[in-house]
Design a protein around this motif. Sequence first.
Motif, mmCIF file in Angstrom:
data_model
loop_
_atom_site.group_PDB
_atom_site.id
_atom_site.type_symbol
_atom_site.label_atom_id
_atom_site.label_comp_id
_atom_site.label_asym_id
_atom_site.label_seq_id
_atom_site.Cartn_x
_atom_site.Cartn_y
_atom_site.Cartn_z
ATOM 1 N N PHE A 254 158.111 115.531 29.850
ATOM 2 C CA PHE A 254 158.567 115.380 31.239
ATOM 3 C C PHE A 254 158.725 113.912 31.590
ATOM 4 O O PHE A 254 159.732 113.500 32.179
ATOM 5 C CB PHE A 254 157.570 116.045 32.199
ATOM 6 N N ARG A 255 157.734 113.083 31.215
ATOM 7 C CA ARG A 255 157.815 111.646 31.532
ATOM 8 C C ARG A 255 158.927 110.976 30.739
ATOM 9 O O ARG A 255 159.629 110.110 31.266
ATOM 10 C CB ARG A 255 156.462 110.970 31.244
ATOM 11 N N LEU A 256 159.124 111.373 29.478
ATOM 12 C CA LEU A 256 160.171 110.766 28.683
ATOM 13 C C LEU A 256 161.551 111.085 29.257
ATOM 14 O O LEU A 256 162.433 110.220 29.302
ATOM 15 C CB LEU A 256 160.074 111.227 27.223
ATOM 16 N N LYS A 257 161.742 112.320 29.716
ATOM 17 C CA LYS A 257 163.021 112.667 30.348
ATOM 18 C C LYS A 257 163.193 111.922 31.665
ATOM 19 O O LYS A 257 164.294 111.467 32.006
ATOM 20 C CB LYS A 257 163.097 114.178 30.579
ATOM 21 N N GLN A 258 162.105 111.794 32.410
ATOM 22 C CA GLN A 258 162.154 111.024 33.658
ATOM 23 C C GLN A 258 162.537 109.576 33.358
ATOM 24 O O GLN A 258 163.326 108.955 34.088
ATOM 25 C CB GLN A 258 160.788 111.080 34.345
ATOM 26 N N SER A 259 162.003 109.043 32.267
ATOM 27 C CA SER A 259 162.315 107.674 31.861
ATOM 28 C C SER A 259 163.798 107.527 31.551
ATOM 29 O O SER A 259 164.422 106.516 31.911
ATOM 30 C CB SER A 259 161.477 107.294 30.642
ATOM 31 N N ARG A 261 166.225 109.236 32.893
ATOM 32 C CA ARG A 261 166.939 109.238 34.177
ATOM 33 C C ARG A 261 166.801 107.882 34.871
ATOM 34 O O ARG A 261 167.751 107.406 35.526
ATOM 35 C CB ARG A 261 166.418 110.369 35.070
ATOM 36 N N GLU A 262 165.645 107.246 34.737
ATOM 37 C CA GLU A 262 165.461 105.915 35.311
ATOM 38 C C GLU A 262 166.361 104.898 34.607
ATOM 39 O O GLU A 262 166.957 104.029 35.251
ATOM 40 C CB GLU A 262 163.986 105.508 35.207
ATOM 41 N N HIS A 263 166.463 105.020 33.287
ATOM 42 C CA HIS A 263 167.390 104.163 32.539
ATOM 43 C C HIS A 263 168.809 104.313 33.071
ATOM 44 O O HIS A 263 169.525 103.316 33.277
ATOM 45 C CB HIS A 263 167.379 104.537 31.057
ATOM 46 N N LEU A 264 169.235 105.553 33.270
ATOM 47 C CA LEU A 264 170.598 105.807 33.728
ATOM 48 C C LEU A 264 170.817 105.251 35.130
ATOM 49 O O LEU A 264 171.900 104.729 35.442
ATOM 50 C CB LEU A 264 170.880 107.314 33.702
ATOM 51 N N ASN A 265 169.803 105.334 35.979
ATOM 52 C CA ASN A 265 169.914 104.787 37.328
ATOM 53 C C ASN A 265 170.054 103.263 37.283
ATOM 54 O O ASN A 265 170.890 102.675 37.990
ATOM 55 C CB ASN A 265 168.675 105.185 38.142
ATOM 56 N N ILE A 284 160.053 99.000 38.765
ATOM 57 C CA ILE A 284 159.450 100.293 39.074
ATOM 58 C C ILE A 284 159.351 101.141 37.807
ATOM 59 O O ILE A 284 158.332 101.785 37.546
ATOM 60 C CB ILE A 284 160.279 101.030 40.156
ATOM 61 N N HIS A 285 160.416 101.123 37.018
ATOM 62 C CA HIS A 285 160.424 101.891 35.764
ATOM 63 C C HIS A 285 159.282 101.457 34.852
ATOM 64 O O HIS A 285 158.566 102.301 34.286
ATOM 65 C CB HIS A 285 161.775 101.688 35.069
ATOM 66 N N LEU A 286 159.085 100.163 34.684
ATOM 67 C CA LEU A 286 158.035 99.675 33.805
ATOM 68 C C LEU A 286 156.651 100.007 34.360
ATOM 69 O O LEU A 286 155.734 100.349 33.602
ATOM 70 C CB LEU A 286 158.180 98.165 33.602
ATOM 71 N N ARG A 287 156.495 99.942 35.679
ATOM 72 C CA ARG A 287 155.199 100.282 36.279
ATOM 73 C C ARG A 287 154.904 101.771 36.143
ATOM 74 O O ARG A 287 153.765 102.173 35.875
ATOM 75 C CB ARG A 287 155.167 99.849 37.742
ATOM 76 N N LEU A 288 155.921 102.599 36.323
ATOM 77 C CA LEU A 288 155.736 104.040 36.136
ATOM 78 C C LEU A 288 155.377 104.357 34.688
ATOM 79 O O LEU A 288 154.523 105.202 34.413
ATOM 80 C CB LEU A 288 157.003 104.790 36.541
#
Length: 312
Positions: A254-259, A261-265, A284-288
């Motif tokens: 779940f976190r890897l897929k979220q990551s 999506r953050e990359h794409l954003n 924010i991505h790195l902190r998450l």
Amino acid sequence: MQTAARRPRTNHLDLAQRILDVARQRGFEPGAHLPEQQIASLCNVSRTPVRAALSLLAEQGVVRWEADTGYHLAIDLTAQPSVAAELPAAEEDELAEAILRDRSARRLDQTVTVAGLMRRYSAERKTVLKALNKLAEENLLDRAPGQSWLFRRAPDDPEAQGESYEFRLLLEPAAILAPGFRLDGARAVALRQGMEALAALPDAAFDTREFQRLDIDFHGMIADGCANRFLTDALSDHLRLRRLPGIYAGVNVFRLKQSLREHLNILDHLENRQYEVAADLLRIHLRLSRSQRPQAASRGAPALFGMISRPD
């Protein structure tokens, strides 16, 4: 006596991956013709290594050979993001990966010798030296006095991971904001396609090795886009350490897929040259990501759980 199958050469494997990247970037669909001369021109090499690389891809079923017309793409690359992970490895590449796995699992000391590795892996001296030189080129270890080699410290424990994220939080957003940042458009397109395809897979089919490749390449693209050579060199050297096996251990799908999506954003804003917003989103991505590491999460600023917005 049956002879062992001959392993592919490293440069042919690298070229095979470049051909796949070019095919993705240009939107080649299944059945697309792959003329050797055109591929050679696109990859800036001669036809001879292209022929060997295409033959290698044909052995894996990625392309097919037709007597009348030559090579054609046999698969949908957008639906199969992990093709690169399925390619065979050269002998020295396999040995380099084995050395990294054993070092990550603490089965190897920080200092190793050629003779010791020859005995451990039943490998020839030239193969061991090629593997060690490959790892040295990637700044994963250094030549020590005598016949010894010394592994560099890698972010493979919670404390080191925390320090790694602090380092990246300082430098990666700065790389985007440094004057002269330029995004590699072709690389961004290929990365977007790969990330979208991987994110669309069901959890059971999620390929962590492909995520690692895309993750390193995404952050490497940011490092390479920076016009400040010292920032680029520092980030590139550090990112190579993230090749170690086990870096993503304990992080759920779940976190890897979220990551992804953050990359794409972040990529959306980079493509629109909204660099300040992209840098904020990267922080924010790195902190998450850091918050997923129990001991690393307690270091520095707290993790952020909401995305920021900027006025138009």
